[in-house]
Design an enzyme around this catalytic site. Structure first.
Site, PDB file in Angstrom:
ATOM      1  CB  SER A  42     -51.139 -11.586   3.834  1.00  0.00           C
ATOM      2  OG  SER A  42     -51.729 -10.318   3.627  1.00  0.00           O
ATOM      3  CG  HIS A  45     -48.089  -9.944   7.827  1.00  0.00           C
ATOM      4  ND1 HIS A  45     -47.200  -9.064   8.387  1.00  0.00           N
ATOM      5  CD2 HIS A  45     -48.765  -9.249   6.882  1.00  0.00           C
ATOM      6  CE1 HIS A  45     -47.323  -7.883   7.819  1.00  0.00           C
ATOM      7  NE2 HIS A  45     -48.272  -7.967   6.887  1.00  0.00           N
TER       8      HIS A  45
END
Length: 375
Positions: A42, A45
């Site tokens: 994440s 990201h």
């Protein structure tokens, strides 16, 4: 206080280790000396823009463990010397969502990407005179942090920090996606798509829940081999090989539960995941796609006619203040393998190497381990 942290100043640029200034704890806040931080997909990201923060620079990291060094006014149940894990979603216990039993959807989560502190709405971190936006109001890619008490979970001091940090996000998310959001029952067949840190947690959750067959799907051969060691019964390199293999093993019934934990979710792939799911079964989407991706390929008629469930899941669908200590208790009892999930440890300065290893498929989970040299 002055310390250092891994920052990004714009999209698609490497992490930069720079001096940062962190404010002292105010009411309801806790200061923590970080000991370990997991390197979750994440945070990558953030680099690509798939998860856009409210501004730059961004201090990364949302999966961490450390030692409490100071507490502000109004903090109860925590004191200096306590070992803690950071919950990447704050969980206050009193908002309407928490009161409804959805503590992973605490209303405080609305500000996760804002960069402003829960306690007073200010920016508490600066770098080069600019406000810094910490990932999920944490920023575990730094040797120190000051966070709201709702994000701090006390743990057993016997648990090593490098494994404790994993339950701050990946393991709790994956395990809960199987046993809570997916509600895997004894004897059911389960498919896990993508076996990195989150996927390996989901796989172990399915095994511990009593699944009959556990099918692991991953393009990296080494990860497929590791999945077998963690309890998978069958492994496949891609979704199409999995469809054929699962159909053969289950006599065409397919997997009762499918948990999708790929590194990045693409709308074009959703129909394939649902096709792997049995009639009346549940497909759990735990993987995160770009917030800009609103296009999904899905046969709506078959979703209805086969009475399948498409379920989103965040943080495993559970209660972080309960699940984190519980899972570490399962680990301590020898029934949850966290040690082998830590493939490599890195110094903070080697963070870009760690993320390259993740992208190359070399790690289940890379962990940043802080030392006295970082203080």
């Amino acid at each position: 206080m002055k310390t250092k942290g891994a920052l990004i100043w714009e999209f698609n640029q490497p992490w930069s280790i720079e001096e940062i200034q962190i404010g002292d704890p105010v009411k309801d806040e806790v200061k923590i000396q970080m000991e370990a931080s997991g390197m979750c997909h994440s945070d990558h990201h953030l680099v690509t823009g798939g998860i856009p923060m409210a501004g730059f620079p961004v201090l990364g990291g949302h999966e961490g463990a450390g030692i409490v060094t100071e507490v502000g006014a109004g903090v109860e149940g925590l004191e200096p010397g306590d070992h803690v894990v950071l919950s990447f979603i704050p969980s206050c216990g009193t908002c309407p969502s928490c009161q409804a039993g959805l503590r992973n959807l605490c209303d405080l989560g609305a500000g996760l990407l804002s960069g402003t502190a829960v306690s007073d709405g200010t920016h508490r971190i600066t770098a080069k005179g600019q406000n810094v936006f910490p990932m999920t109001l944490l920023g575990t890619f730094s040797p120190y942090m000051v966070v709201h008490k709702s994000s701090v979970v006390k743990i057993d001091k016997a648990i090593p920090f490098e494994v404790a940090c994993l339950v701050g996000c990946g393991v709790t998310t994956g395990y809960g996606s199987a046993v809570r959001s997916g509600n895997v029952r004894p004897g059911e067949d389960v498919a896990v798509i993508g076996v990195g840190g989150v996927g390996m947690g989901a796989l172990q959750g399915a095994v511990n829940a009593g699944a009959r067959y556990v099918f692991a799907v991953d393009p990296v051969e080494w990860k497929r081999d590791q999945a077998l060691k963690f309890g998978a019964t069958h492994v496949y390199p891609d979704i199409f090989a999995a469809m054929a293999g699962v159909a053969e093993v289950t006599q065409g019934l397919m997997a009762r539960k499918v948990v999708v934990t790929v590194g990045e979710l693409h709308g074009a792939d959703v129909d394939n995941y649902v096709n792997l799911t049995a009639k009346g079964g549940t497909c759990v989407l735990t993987a995160i796609g770009s917030m800009l991706d609103t296009n999904v390929t899905l046969n709506l008629a078959m979703l209805t006619l086969m009475q399948k469930n498409l379920q989103g899941a965040i943080f495993g669908g559970g209660n972080p203040h309960y699940d984190i200590p519980q899972l570490l208790g399962v680990y301590k009892a020898g029934k949850l393998n966290l040690d082998d999930m830590v493939t490599r440890t890195y110094a903070l300065e080697d963070i870009n190497d760690g993320y390259q290893d993740m992208l190359d498929g070399n790690n289940i989970r890379g962990v940043i381990r802080y030392s006295d040299a970082d203080r």
